[in-house]
Motif scaffolding. Structure first.
Motif, short mmCIF file in Angstrom:
data_model
loop_
_atom_site.label_atom_id
_atom_site.label_comp_id
_atom_site.label_asym_id
_atom_site.label_seq_id
_atom_site.Cartn_x
_atom_site.Cartn_y
_atom_site.Cartn_z
N LEU A 48 -5.59 2.19 0.92
CA LEU A 48 -4.78 3.00 0.01
C LEU A 48 -5.18 4.47 0.09
O LEU A 48 -4.33 5.36 0.14
CB LEU A 48 -4.93 2.47 -1.43
CG LEU A 48 -4.21 3.25 -2.53
CD1 LEU A 48 -2.73 3.43 -2.21
CD2 LEU A 48 -4.38 2.56 -3.88
N VAL B 189 0.84 -1.21 0.00
CA VAL B 189 0.00 0.00 0.00
C VAL B 189 0.87 1.26 0.00
O VAL B 189 0.60 2.22 -0.72
CB VAL B 189 -0.97 -0.02 1.20
CG1 VAL B 189 -1.52 1.38 1.48
CG2 VAL B 189 -2.12 -0.99 0.95
N ALA C 223 0.86 4.11 -2.86
CA ALA C 223 0.62 5.52 -2.54
C ALA C 223 1.76 6.38 -3.09
O ALA C 223 1.54 7.46 -3.64
CB ALA C 223 0.47 5.70 -1.04
#
Lengths: 329, 329
Positions: free
Chosen positions: A103, A44, A48
């Motif tokens: 996320l 994640v 990002a």
């Protein structure tokens, strides 16, 4: 000015991402290795970071008002509504994970960005990519077939993704065409994937070579080390006229055609877009597949049958993920 | 007051028709032999006459303002939009015929009635009938399976009929599950109908009886004249514990289950409503079918699997035809 979105294809090996313009396609793209060892939380953070990079870079030339969001294609069962990913193959240690919300939170916390994310199954995203930007553009209804390690599918009906009641539609590879045959794959007898997945094609060729009295020129291409035999070798030998390799592809195409005949019968879909690594064999597979569909369906179903190569290659996923944000579904 | 409609099921043997109330179902019904010898024009006159009879009779108690129209289910390929029927099996001499418009004209000319007619394929109509009035009522998405002389299907998605891009969806009987098997039916190898159509079930039983050293008590039921053997005999013998007849039904159910597993994989449909004459065998077929679906699908697809008997019997067609007029599709 054209709308734009970020499309991401999360795979077990790589995360592919791109800024995609609604009118003109990919503007910039990235690919980084997936840090599978760091688990869902680590991936994640990777996602990002790549979204943030692409977004901030894009703002140098693009209008934030025209930004449509981020689409994310991931392997495994996806509940698109809830944004939850379940048991993705090739992502060890993942079980059931609220990928979308995690996320979005991470984007806000780590990157100070409020960006909406749409989650979708990767095969579905690829189908949508071909529908909006690729070989499926002229078809209202089609099945995207992915021939690779496995055999996958994504269904487009009326230019929209067909997910099915539980979001698992399109598993072409798990349709059964040889229920009394010898091939058992993932515990199921006679599935299409169990017959013409990448490894199964190579195994078929090895069996045919062993049984052949005249042999095959494909041996020259792998130095007669048949443990190294690959679909590429079989493709090359077939194009050079090797009878045995041609026979392998004829059988692969024919088996695919039987499966697609069942799709014609059940869903009345008559357009097929074929992608994935194995589809590089092109007409070696497509021609026998189309002939077999005709042999295996009733004549009233022959009208409009078409089988064409996919156009976006391994970028179908990022294209489709972006298309999710343009309301392509 | 409830809306009402006239539903008609045009078959090769009989024309069944009924006045159907939207809330409470069939009010009155008729069945007359189809005058196939008189060709399309003659059948249209029959249809107009039965519609007129039912309509005028209904007006004695029902409000003409609440009349929703006439729905007509017919065998063969139907273009619902154009109201055209093509090559109906069991209606000799019919080719491509504008059945809807011809029937509306005839109603006006012969009966002085202006009644809108909606034409639909009979298997689709039956699926809609079960969806609105029968066993499919609690399912948002399901496949109606018809086990009879042939094996047919009708697909309901999101409570609406799924016709497919060309109107020929739902041909479960022409899905292929044994592409290298011996059974060839209508020129196609390994179809479901070619394995478990009514005649094929009886032929399977005969082969098993011939090969059996211990025999079967089913012989008593047909006076050992195996040319007279029927699915009813096999049903009765199985319920009395005859091992061979049980084995026949197990195999029929298992073959059906393999086919339905492919439906699960491709369309993500997990609810099945089973009708048709052969479905009278009930759990003799349903139990092995459901077990086989489980064996032939991946565990994540097992959730929500259901297989239930149809409820409307041979009235599903008239119910569904009427439902067409209530906007059921």
């Amino acid at each position: 000015m054209s709308r734009w979105a970020i499309g991401i294809d999360l795979g077990g090996t790589a995360i592919k991402a791109a800024v995609v313009m609604e009118e003109s396609g990919i503007l910039t793209e990235r690919s980084i290795p997936t840090e599978t060892a760091s688990g869902p939380a680590g991936v994640v953070v990777q996602l990002a970071s790549i979204i943030s990079d692409l977004y901030r870079g894009a703002l140098l030339t693009l209008d934030p008002e025209r930004f449509a969001g981020t689409g994310l294609g991931a392997p495994g069962a996806v509940d698109a509504e809830k944004g939850v990913l379940s048991y993705p193959p090739n992502l060890p240690g993942w079980t059931i994970f609220a990928l979308r919300d995690e996320l979005q939170s991470c984007l806000k916390r780590e990157e100070n960005l409020e960006i909406p994310v749409i989650l979708e199954n990767d095969a579905n995203a690829a189908a949508l990519g071909e529908a909006v930007f690729g070989a499926g553009h002229s078809f209202r209804d089609f099945l995207l077939v992915t021939l690779g390690t496995g055999v996958g599918g994504g269904i487009i009906l009326n230019r929209k993704l067909y997910r099915g009641p539980n979001g698992t539609a399109g598993e072409l590879g798990f349709m059964i065409i040889d229920f009394e045959g010898e091939a058992v794959h993932a515990g199921i007898r006679g599935t299409i994937e169990g017959l013409i997945g990448k490894e199964q094609i190579v195994a078929l060729a090895r069996r045919m070579i062993e049984a052949s009295p005249t042999g095959s020129s494909v041996g020259l291409l792998c130095n007669h080390d048949y443990t190294r035999l690959s679909p590429r070798h079989l493709e090359k030998a077939a194009l050079e006229g090797d009878e045995l390799s041609l026979a392998v592809w004829n059988r692969v195409g024919s088996i695919l055609g039987v499966g697609l005949a069942s799709v014609v019968a059940l869903m009345d879909i008559r357009k097929f877009v074929i992608g994935g690594g194995i589809s590089a064999a092109g007409n070696l597979v497509f021609t026998p597949a189309l002939e077999q569909i005709r042999r295996s369906t009733l004549p009233p179903m022959h009208e409009g049958l078409e089988l064409v190569p996919a156009r976006l290659g391994n970028k179908a996923g990022v294209y489709g993920a972006a298309a999710l944000c343009f309301g392509g579904t």
